[in-house]
Design a protein around this motif. Structure first.
Motif, PDB file in Angstrom:
ATOM      1  N   GLU B 121       0.848  -1.209   0.000  1.00 52.31           N
ATOM      2  CA  GLU B 121       0.000   0.000   0.000  1.00 52.31           C
ATOM      3  C   GLU B 121       0.878   1.252   0.000  1.00 52.31           C
ATOM      4  N   ARG B 122       1.964   1.210   0.760  1.00 48.24           N
ATOM      5  CA  ARG B 122       2.863   2.381   0.796  1.00 48.24           C
ATOM      6  C   ARG B 122       3.523   2.604  -0.563  1.00 48.24           C
ATOM      7  N   ALA B 123       3.676   1.505  -1.323  1.00 46.58           N
ATOM      8  CA  ALA B 123       4.306   1.621  -2.646  1.00 46.58           C
ATOM      9  C   ALA B 123       3.264   1.813  -3.749  1.00 46.58           C
ATOM     10  N   ASN B 124       1.997   1.997  -3.359  1.00 41.83           N
ATOM     11  CA  ASN B 124       0.887   2.179  -4.326  1.00 41.83           C
ATOM     12  C   ASN B 124       0.782   1.022  -5.314  1.00 41.83           C
ATOM     13  N   LEU B 125       1.157  -0.161  -4.882  1.00 45.17           N
ATOM     14  CA  LEU B 125       1.107  -1.320  -5.782  1.00 45.17           C
ATOM     15  C   LEU B 125      -0.232  -2.040  -5.588  1.00 45.17           C
ATOM     16  N   PRO B 126      -1.065  -2.114  -6.629  1.00 47.89           N
ATOM     17  CA  PRO B 126      -2.350  -2.809  -6.472  1.00 47.89           C
ATOM     18  C   PRO B 126      -2.147  -4.307  -6.248  1.00 47.89           C
ATOM     19  N   VAL B 127      -2.892  -4.847  -5.288  1.00 46.74           N
ATOM     20  CA  VAL B 127      -2.784  -6.278  -4.976  1.00 46.74           C
ATOM     21  C   VAL B 127      -4.169  -6.910  -5.007  1.00 46.74           C
ATOM     22  N   LEU B 128      -4.300  -7.991  -5.753  1.00 41.66           N
ATOM     23  CA  LEU B 128      -5.523  -8.803  -5.722  1.00 41.66           C
ATOM     24  C   LEU B 128      -5.270  -9.952  -4.761  1.00 41.66           C
ATOM     25  N   THR B 129      -6.271 -10.302  -3.973  1.00 40.44           N
ATOM     26  CA  THR B 129      -6.059 -11.410  -3.048  1.00 40.44           C
ATOM     27  C   THR B 129      -7.296 -12.282  -2.901  1.00 40.44           C
ATOM     28  N   LEU B 130      -7.024 -13.540  -2.656  1.00 42.53           N
ATOM     29  CA  LEU B 130      -8.091 -14.506  -2.368  1.00 42.53           C
ATOM     30  C   LEU B 130      -8.240 -14.674  -0.857  1.00 42.53           C
ATOM     31  N   SER B 131      -7.295 -14.125  -0.099  1.00 40.83           N
ATOM     32  CA  SER B 131      -7.336 -14.306   1.361  1.00 40.83           C
ATOM     33  C   SER B 131      -8.672 -13.835   1.913  1.00 40.83           C
ATOM     34  N   TYR B 132      -9.128 -14.524   2.958  1.00 41.27           N
ATOM     35  CA  TYR B 132     -10.509 -14.329   3.402  1.00 41.27           C
ATOM     36  C   TYR B 132     -10.711 -13.230   4.457  1.00 41.27           C
ATOM     37  N   CYS B 334      -4.650   1.585 -19.760  1.00 44.32           N
ATOM     38  CA  CYS B 334      -3.805   1.763 -20.932  1.00 44.32           C
ATOM     39  C   CYS B 334      -2.462   2.389 -20.531  1.00 44.32           C
ATOM     40  N   SER B 335      -1.914   1.863 -19.435  1.00 46.44           N
ATOM     41  CA  SER B 335      -0.695   2.460 -18.895  1.00 46.44           C
ATOM     42  C   SER B 335       0.064   1.408 -18.088  1.00 46.44           C
ATOM     43  N   ARG B 336       1.377   1.610 -17.983  1.00 47.88           N
ATOM     44  CA  ARG B 336       2.175   0.712 -17.152  1.00 47.88           C
ATOM     45  C   ARG B 336       2.373   1.297 -15.755  1.00 47.88           C
ATOM     46  N   ASP B 337       1.620   2.333 -15.478  1.00 45.58           N
ATOM     47  CA  ASP B 337       1.754   2.999 -14.193  1.00 45.58           C
ATOM     48  C   ASP B 337       0.874   2.290 -13.163  1.00 45.58           C
ATOM     49  N   ARG B 338       1.461   1.932 -12.034  1.00 46.03           N
ATOM     50  CA  ARG B 338       0.705   1.157 -11.053  1.00 46.03           C
ATOM     51  C   ARG B 338      -0.435   1.980 -10.430  1.00 46.03           C
ATOM     52  N   GLU B 339      -0.233   3.294 -10.311  1.00 43.50           N
ATOM     53  CA  GLU B 339      -1.313   4.121  -9.733  1.00 43.50           C
ATOM     54  C   GLU B 339      -2.502   4.172 -10.694  1.00 43.50           C
ATOM     55  N   ALA B 340      -2.196   4.235 -11.995  1.00 46.13           N
ATOM     56  CA  ALA B 340      -3.279   4.234 -12.990  1.00 46.13           C
ATOM     57  C   ALA B 340      -4.009   2.894 -12.969  1.00 46.13           C
ATOM     58  N   LEU B 341      -3.232   1.815 -12.748  1.00 46.89           N
ATOM     59  CA  LEU B 341      -3.864   0.491 -12.678  1.00 46.89           C
ATOM     60  C   LEU B 341      -4.767   0.403 -11.446  1.00 46.89           C
ATOM     61  N   GLY B 342      -4.295   0.944 -10.331  1.00 42.86           N
ATOM     62  CA  GLY B 342      -5.104   0.967  -9.111  1.00 42.86           C
ATOM     63  C   GLY B 342      -6.419   1.694  -9.352  1.00 42.86           C
ATOM     64  N   GLU B 343      -6.329   2.835 -10.018  1.00 41.38           N
ATOM     65  CA  GLU B 343      -7.526   3.628 -10.324  1.00 41.38           C
ATOM     66  C   GLU B 343      -8.475   2.818 -11.220  1.00 41.38           C
ATOM     67  N   ALA B 344      -7.884   2.138 -12.213  1.00 36.06           N
ATOM     68  CA  ALA B 344      -8.708   1.334 -13.124  1.00 36.06           C
ATOM     69  C   ALA B 344      -9.392   0.194 -12.381  1.00 36.06           C
ATOM     70  N   LEU B 345      -8.691  -0.427 -11.445  1.00 41.28           N
ATOM     71  CA  LEU B 345      -9.297  -1.531 -10.680  1.00 41.28           C
ATOM     72  C   LEU B 345     -10.439  -1.001  -9.813  1.00 41.28           C
ATOM     73  N   ARG B 346     -10.248   0.173  -9.242  1.00 39.74           N
ATOM     74  CA  ARG B 346     -11.301   0.742  -8.383  1.00 39.74           C
ATOM     75  C   ARG B 346     -12.573   1.030  -9.182  1.00 39.74           C
TER      76      ARG B 346
END
Lengths: 319, 402
Positions: B121-132, B334-346
């Motif tokens: 989270e501090r690195a703004n890296l989006p993470v998908l998880t199956l953890s419950y 449409c970007s390799r930027d992790r923050e843009a990916l986070g925004e897209a996932l949201r």
């Protein structure tokens, strides 16, 4: 069932289970005591020797097809006993090629009598064994199954419906453990080999002057210690699934048992392991199960504070 | 006709060739898999890797990320080890050593995921998880996305189904329940929700609760309690396979015959059969976040062929699905930027979920997948099969009376 009956039955069941698992813990501890007591080597790889023993027994069972001609009950125990000489050879080789460089007369010019080097070397051996087993055998759990693994002798009913279950696989394992301990005790007390082991443990320098090959005695002790712990591992595996990192779960129990029994006392180590088994089981009657293993260390600390030399301290017996 | 067919084939081959040429030109997009591939949890971590590899293979075969000139996905595997401390260190290594990572999936145990996401989270890296664990998405983090129903949510869905099934097949609703659980975060989340009203809601009285620290060395005291309390039902929440093994074997040894419902996949991993007789498992049910189900037969067969896995557990199907979720989000950003990916996932609206049970490929404000449901599996004839939900079931459920 009333609350009193539940308490009585739970206590009897815990004592029974504690004695059975304690006998196997005791055998594990004796293996470590042979190395720690006689050679003064702090062996971090002892749990991994146990793990290798489990795999050796498993492969002896499956590759030799023992169940097909010895039956599913006897076959696994024969496999465990066949693994012992293999692990004796393995221990002998490890000592001959590695351990002897940091023990005995080789340590004269090493800092801390070689103890630092021993710690690092045995830790290194442990890591190699764990990761090597992971590469060779994979991370999958396996066990040495016998029809006795999930079968029990039913003792009861008594006192208005109470009963105790004795796991058959554990019962056989506990009996084999006791036989091995008695045989080892006889070897140490009554044979020339035993005398040389005791002499090498008590005073290595004096033993050398008396013509005893201390290096050879240490190698024998190391190999015996490896084989005994590996046998305990094989016996445990008839009722417990294992994987390449299983040794980590037991190495602390082994050290606690050896210290409880009294450093240097082989028979004391057996009783130390037995005490751990009983404490582990009985603690669950009054404490949450999740504190089961923590209780072992509370008990361990109490013994260290109240009786630092352990049950059978070095003044009473050595080897 | 033949000429037309040849022409069509040539067109398809040319298109595929052009696609792969583009994909080869474009720099790969790195996706992390942070999971235990050593230590006592190595096996589930390895299965997660298998699913992710299949997912990457299929996404790339389908043209990669079209918006990024057909850039292929590249999987970076980071070993989270077998403790929370090791998982934290692994997460720090991951964000430091792989600055080009745009997203990650992981980390098997909820306790590991909780630790790993503190770092990501501090690195703004989006993470998908199956953890419950419910806690994973209760901390207000913006870049953590839970594809499973939470542990509490799963208990809420599962308990009424279980009670109805018992009544339907035995004519009687269970009245008392015992719980045996390990003290990992996901298991405790489920039990917490049960104790906070859910058991009362379905009319169950909790007669015993045993919490243990995995791995168990012996299950005698746990099963002795069940024997003494004689509940109508046992809820059983192990995380480590050996614990599931010890508990079920001890039940047989103590002649305890209580219908047993598990939560999680420890009782349904393929290697359970290495250490237990299939007869011992027959009828045991488990509520899991995901499972190979009807409609995924080809994928399940590929997992068998390529990796020798006899069936598809939640660990493989979920990481497989995660790769498709990343693809969908990358097409949006449409970007390799992790923050843009986070925004897209949201803001993702990926339509109905194909590789997770129920709901859609979209996330709510907390990062939880909208409409996420669960799968109930049951051991039947030596195989754990999906018995709920009906649209994914491959067999009918049977109440575990024996």
């Amino acid at each position: 069932m009333t609350e009193t009956q539940i308490l009585i039955e739970s206590t009897l069941q815990a004592i029974a289970a504690g004695i059975l698992i304690g006998a196997i813990y005791g055998l594990m501890c004796v293996g470590l005591a042979m190395i720690f007591g006689i050679m003064r080597v702090i062996n971090f790889a002892q749990g991994d020797f146990m793990m290798i023993g489990m795999y050796a027994a498993f492969f002896a069972l499956t590759l030799l097809g023992l169940p097909s001609f010895l039956g599913p009950v006897v076959g696994p125990y024969v496999a465990v006993l066949l693994a012992a000489p293999l692990l004796y050879g393995f221990g002998w080789l490890i000592h001959r090629t590695l351990i002897r460089r940091v023990t005995g007369i080789e340590t004269a010019d090493l800092e801390g009598e070689g103890h630092y080097a021993q710690l690092i070397l045995t830790l290194g051996i442990a890591l190699i064994l764990q990761n090597g087993a992971m590469i060779l055998f994979g991370a999958e759990l396996i066990s040495i199954r016998t029809p006795l693994s999930s079968d029990a002798i039913f003792v009861g009913p008594f006192l208005d419906g109470l009963a105790v279950f004795l796991n058959k696989a554990r019962l056989v394992s506990a009996c084999i453990s006791v036989v091995i301990i008695v045989a080892l005790w006889w070897v140490i007390k009554s044979t020339t080999l035993g005398k040389s082991l005791r002499a090498a443990a008590d005073n290595p320098e004096a033993a050398i002057y008396m013509g005893i090959d201390v290096d050879r005695s240490h190698r024998t002790a190391f190999a015996l210690g490896t084989a005994i712990t590996a046998t305990a591992g094989g016996l445990l595996a008839t009722n417990y699934p294992f994987h390449p990192f299983v040794g980590l779960e037991y190495v602390i129990i082994m050290y606690a048992g050896v210290v409880l029994g009294g450093i240097g006392s082989v028979i004391g180590a057996f009783w130390g392991g037995m005490a751990i088994g009983l404490v582990q089981q009985l603690s669950t009657i009054i404490l949450p199960t999740q504190l089961q293993n923590a209780t072992i260390f509370v008990f361990f600390l109490l013994i260290v504070i109240l009786r630092p030399q352990g049950f059978f301290g070095r003044n009473v017996e050595r080897t | 006709m033949n000429i037309m067919r040849k022409l069509m084939c040539s067109t398809v081959v040319a298109a595929l060739g052009a696609g792969s040429a583009l994909a080869q030109d474009a720099e790969p997009v790195q996706i992390g898999l942070i999971a235990p591939v050593s230590g006592i949890y190595a096996r589930p971590g390895q299965v997660m890797k298998m699913g992710a590899e299949l997912g990457v293979e299929d996404v790339n075969a389908a043209g990669g990320i079209e918006c990024l000139n057909g850039a292929p996905l590249e999987l970076v595997v980071i070993d989270s080890g077998d403790s929370v401390e090791k998982a934290t260190n692994a997460a720090q290594r991951m964000v430091a050593d792989y600055p080009d990572l745009v997203g990650a999936t992981g980390s098997y145990l909820s306790s590991f995921t909780l630790a790993v996401t503190e770092v990501t989270e501090r690195a703004n890296l989006p993470v998908l998880t199956l953890s419950y664990s419910d806690l994973i998405t209760e901390r207000g983090y913006e870049n953590v996305f839970q594809t499973s129903a939470t542990a509490g949510g799963q208990a809420e869905i599962a308990l009424p189904i279980i009670m109805d099934l018992a009544e339907e097949q035995t004519g009687k609703r269970p009245e008392t329940v015992a719980v045996i659980t390990d003290n990992t975060a996901a298991s405790l989340s489920s039990v917490e929700r049960m104790k906070n009203g859910l058991l009362d809601d379905v009319g169950l009285e909790l007669v015993s609760e045993e919490v243990f620290t995995p791995p168990l060395s012996d299950a005698t005291s746990l099963i002795q309690t069940i024997r003494a309390r004689q509940p109508d039902l046992l809820f059983f929440l192990p995380t480590v396979i050996s614990d599931a093994n010890l508990i079920l074997e001890k039940m047989q040894e103590f002649r305890v015959s209580v219908p047993t419902i598990s939560f999680g996949i420890a009782i349904a991993e393929p290697e359970v059969l290495n250490t237990m007789d299939p007869e011992l498992l027959d009828g045991v049910m488990s509520a899991v976040a995901n499972w190979g189900a009807a409609g995924q037969e080809d994928l399940i067969q590929r997992l068998k062929d390529e990796y020798g896995e006899p069936w598809m557990t939640q660990n493989a199907i979920s990481t497989y699905g995660d790769m498709w979720v990343f693809k969908a989000a990358l097409e949006e950003s449409c970007s390799r930027d992790r923050e843009a990916l986070g925004e897209a996932l949201r803001n993702l609206d990926g339509g109905p979920s194909e590789y997770y049970p129920g709901g859609t490929i979209s996330f709510d404000d907390m990062g939880r997948r909208e409409g996420a449901s669960l799968t109930i599996i049951q051991w039947q004839e030596g195989v754990p099969v999906t018995v709920f939900p009906e649209e994914l079931a491959v067999a009918a459920p049977k109440w575990p009376t024996e």
